[in-house]
Design a protein around this motif. Structure first.
Motif, PDB file in Angstrom:
ATOM      1  N   LYS A 193       0.826  -1.208   0.000  1.00 47.67           N
ATOM      2  CA  LYS A 193       0.000   0.000   0.000  1.00 47.67           C
ATOM      3  C   LYS A 193       0.858   1.255   0.000  1.00 47.67           C
ATOM      4  O   LYS A 193       0.578   2.214  -0.725  1.00 47.67           O
ATOM      5  CB  LYS A 193      -0.942  -0.005   1.206  1.00 47.67           C
ATOM      6  CG  LYS A 193      -1.929   1.155   1.189  1.00 47.67           C
ATOM      7  CD  LYS A 193      -2.955   1.045   2.304  1.00 47.67           C
ATOM      8  CE  LYS A 193      -3.954   2.191   2.221  1.00 47.67           C
ATOM      9  NZ  LYS A 193      -4.976   2.103   3.307  1.00 47.67           N
ATOM     10  N   VAL A 196       2.361   1.740  -3.440  1.00 48.22           N
ATOM     11  CA  VAL A 196       1.364   2.220  -4.391  1.00 48.22           C
ATOM     12  C   VAL A 196       1.099   3.711  -4.196  1.00 48.22           C
ATOM     13  O   VAL A 196       1.034   4.479  -5.166  1.00 48.22           O
ATOM     14  CB  VAL A 196       0.060   1.406  -4.261  1.00 48.22           C
ATOM     15  CG1 VAL A 196      -1.108   2.129  -4.930  1.00 48.22           C
ATOM     16  CG2 VAL A 196       0.239   0.023  -4.874  1.00 48.22           C
ATOM     17  N   GLU A 197       0.934   4.132  -2.955  1.00 49.33           N
ATOM     18  CA  GLU A 197       0.650   5.545  -2.686  1.00 49.33           C
ATOM     19  C   GLU A 197       1.798   6.436  -3.167  1.00 49.33           C
ATOM     20  O   GLU A 197       1.583   7.468  -3.810  1.00 49.33           O
ATOM     21  CB  GLU A 197       0.401   5.743  -1.198  1.00 49.33           C
ATOM     22  CG  GLU A 197      -0.923   5.148  -0.727  1.00 49.33           C
ATOM     23  CD  GLU A 197      -1.070   5.166   0.779  1.00 49.33           C
ATOM     24  OE1 GLU A 197      -0.054   5.409   1.486  1.00 49.33           O
ATOM     25  OE2 GLU A 197      -2.202   4.924   1.265  1.00 49.33           O
ATOM     26  N   THR A 200       2.164   6.252  -7.128  1.00 47.87           N
ATOM     27  CA  THR A 200       1.100   6.985  -7.814  1.00 47.87           C
ATOM     28  C   THR A 200       1.353   8.486  -7.752  1.00 47.87           C
ATOM     29  O   THR A 200       1.169   9.204  -8.746  1.00 47.87           O
ATOM     30  CB  THR A 200      -0.259   6.635  -7.183  1.00 47.87           C
ATOM     31  OG1 THR A 200      -0.500   5.235  -7.340  1.00 47.87           O
ATOM     32  CG2 THR A 200      -1.379   7.408  -7.842  1.00 47.87           C
ATOM     33  N   ILE A 242       4.180  -0.020 -10.346  1.00 51.37           N
ATOM     34  CA  ILE A 242       2.928   0.531  -9.840  1.00 51.37           C
ATOM     35  C   ILE A 242       2.069   0.931 -11.032  1.00 51.37           C
ATOM     36  O   ILE A 242       2.446   1.794 -11.836  1.00 51.37           O
ATOM     37  CB  ILE A 242       3.170   1.760  -8.946  1.00 51.37           C
ATOM     38  CG1 ILE A 242       4.274   1.480  -7.916  1.00 51.37           C
ATOM     39  CG2 ILE A 242       1.862   2.183  -8.279  1.00 51.37           C
ATOM     40  CD1 ILE A 242       4.016   0.300  -7.012  1.00 51.37           C
ATOM     41  N   PRO A 244      -1.511   2.403 -12.607  1.00 52.93           N
ATOM     42  CA  PRO A 244      -2.708   3.181 -12.280  1.00 52.93           C
ATOM     43  C   PRO A 244      -3.954   2.317 -12.389  1.00 52.93           C
ATOM     44  O   PRO A 244      -4.001   1.407 -13.223  1.00 52.93           O
ATOM     45  CB  PRO A 244      -2.729   4.270 -13.364  1.00 52.93           C
ATOM     46  CG  PRO A 244      -1.351   4.306 -13.924  1.00 52.93           C
ATOM     47  CD  PRO A 244      -0.829   2.914 -13.791  1.00 52.93           C
ATOM     48  N   GLY A 246      -3.841   2.203  -9.026  1.00 51.77           N
ATOM     49  CA  GLY A 246      -3.292   1.924  -7.715  1.00 51.77           C
ATOM     50  C   GLY A 246      -3.151   0.453  -7.397  1.00 51.77           C
ATOM     51  O   GLY A 246      -3.879  -0.089  -6.572  1.00 51.77           O
ATOM     52  N   ARG A 247      -2.203  -0.230  -8.045  1.00 50.20           N
ATOM     53  CA  ARG A 247      -1.920  -1.619  -7.702  1.00 50.20           C
ATOM     54  C   ARG A 247      -0.498  -1.949  -8.136  1.00 50.20           C
ATOM     55  O   ARG A 247       0.128  -1.203  -8.898  1.00 50.20           O
ATOM     56  CB  ARG A 247      -2.911  -2.574  -8.361  1.00 50.20           C
ATOM     57  CG  ARG A 247      -2.681  -2.792  -9.861  1.00 50.20           C
ATOM     58  CD  ARG A 247      -3.577  -3.907 -10.364  1.00 50.20           C
ATOM     59  NE  ARG A 247      -3.348  -4.280 -11.753  1.00 50.20           N
ATOM     60  CZ  ARG A 247      -2.488  -5.216 -12.146  1.00 50.20           C
ATOM     61  NH1 ARG A 247      -1.738  -5.849 -11.270  1.00 50.20           N
ATOM     62  NH2 ARG A 247      -2.365  -5.514 -13.424  1.00 50.20           N
ATOM     63  N   GLY A 337      -7.966   2.019  -5.952  1.00 50.08           N
ATOM     64  CA  GLY A 337      -7.089   3.111  -5.581  1.00 50.08           C
ATOM     65  C   GLY A 337      -7.762   4.444  -5.793  1.00 50.08           C
ATOM     66  O   GLY A 337      -8.820   4.558  -6.418  1.00 50.08           O
ATOM     67  N   ALA A 339      -6.462   7.144  -7.320  1.00 49.06           N
ATOM     68  CA  ALA A 339      -5.841   7.973  -8.368  1.00 49.06           C
ATOM     69  C   ALA A 339      -6.758   8.088  -9.579  1.00 49.06           C
ATOM     70  O   ALA A 339      -6.387   7.770 -10.704  1.00 49.06           O
ATOM     71  CB  ALA A 339      -4.487   7.397  -8.761  1.00 49.06           C
TER      72      ALA A 339
END
Length: 344
Positions: A193, A196-197, A200, A242, A244, A246-247, A337, A339
């Protein structure tokens, strides 16, 4: 049942990354070349991607591959990769899934001990050499697109993170490559997580601040993904791409490691003939080889090969009833996610 659209897919994964292949229900997408088809899906009509990728017919942690008759005489099959944000030009793990599905279902004839499949992609010809035994595609080695370092040691101001140093590399699509250690991150499942954050946010910042374009292929511009890089205790490559919105890619990532190898070559950290083991966040592996030198629009480039395994794990059919209020699906931030500005 009164479906007005029916699509059949063979489900496969390459070293953990799901790449299902559409085998029925999609005849073609407008465009004289695969790059034209890519542009049509991303700029003209996005409904097919949304229908196949978004819930309830799809899920965040997978790709869906469209196949077409080749648009060039030296290819056997054409394909495009549909993902959560848009259609993409190329993917190594999806090329392995594609080759495995084509050969093991008999869509293309399997020849043992090796079958060659030439793939027409929006980023150029990719050659897959499949090691085959007893009807099984045991391993696929991809000769990837010419790959190059686009820009090294770029400092990007990222909201919430401050200044982050990245390399921009091309391996069939563009990547922002980030040493995970500079952010105090490690490439482990329990850090997914946080990776990913951060990835992104860096993705947003790079595409907002840099004008990145392929020098020869107009349809390829901007980074497609970020990739965190590192090494494990054995010195093997470790990476987390990563995607988009978010994964994390479950495979080691073929295009990402092609870009990473091109950057290493530009720094003098990889030489012709070098071979590396690349591991994913779930510890699956690709073998990555610096196979040849070349040029792209006059700049130094390399030809990487990526070797990995794929497995078929199911057959899936989806459809649309005309009373269903979600013909183009939906995405919700709990799994997709937050984004949503990266969704096309």
């Amino acid at each position: 049942m009164r479906w007005q659209r029916t699509v059949t897919m063979v489900e496969a994964h390459a070293e953990g990354e799901v790449g299902r292949v559409v085998t029925g229900g999609v005849i073609d997408v407008p465009g004289a070349t695969i790059a034209d088809k890519l542009n049509h899906l991303n700029e003209v009509d996005d409904s097919l991607r949304r229908f196949l990728v978004f819930e309830p017919r799809g899920a965040a942690a997978m790709s869906t591959n469209l196949i077409f008759p080749p648009t060039r005489p030296d290819a056997d099959i054409g394909f495009l990769v549909l993902q959560g944000d848009k259609a993409h030009a190329m993917s190594g793990s999806n090329s392995i899934c594609l080759t495995t599905v084509l050969l093991e279902t008999g869509m293309l004839k399997m020849t043992e001990p090796e079958t060659v499949v030439r793939i027409d992609t929006a980023s150029g010809l990719v050659t897959a050499r499949a090691q085959c035994h007893d009807g099984k595609c045991e391993r696929v080695t991809l000769t990837m697109n010419p790959s190059f370092a686009h820009e090294l040691d770029v400092d990007i101001d990222v909201e919430g993170l401050g200044k982050v140093r990245v390399d921009i590399g091309y391996g069939g699509i563009f990547y922002g490559l980030i040493d995970a250690a500079q952010l105090g991150l490690e490439i482990r499942p329990d850090m997914a997580k946080r990776l990913v954050e951060a990835g992104t946010a860096i993705h947003r910042a790079i595409n907002r601040k840099l004008d990145i374009r392929h020098p020869e292929i107009e349809a390829i511009r901007g980074i497609a993904y970020t990739m965190f890089t590192g090494r494990n205790e054995r010195g093997e490559l470790k990476g987390a791409t990563i995607l988009p919105p978010g994964r994390i890619d479950r495979s080691p990532c073929g295009t990402g490691n092609s870009a990473r190898l091109a950057v290493a070559a530009a720094r003098g950290e990889a030489r012709l003939g070098d071979r590396f083991t690349a591991r994913s966040i779930i510890d699956s592996t690709f073998e990555v080889t610096y196979a040849a030198d070349t040029t792209v629009a006059g700049r130094p480039a390399i030809v990487p090969t990526i070797s990995g395994r794929g497995w078929i794990h199911g057959i899936h059919q989806v459809g649309w009833d005309p009373s269903d209020p979600y013909p183009n699906g939906y995405s919700v931030a709990d799994t997709w996610g937050d984004a949503f500005d990266l969704l096309n």
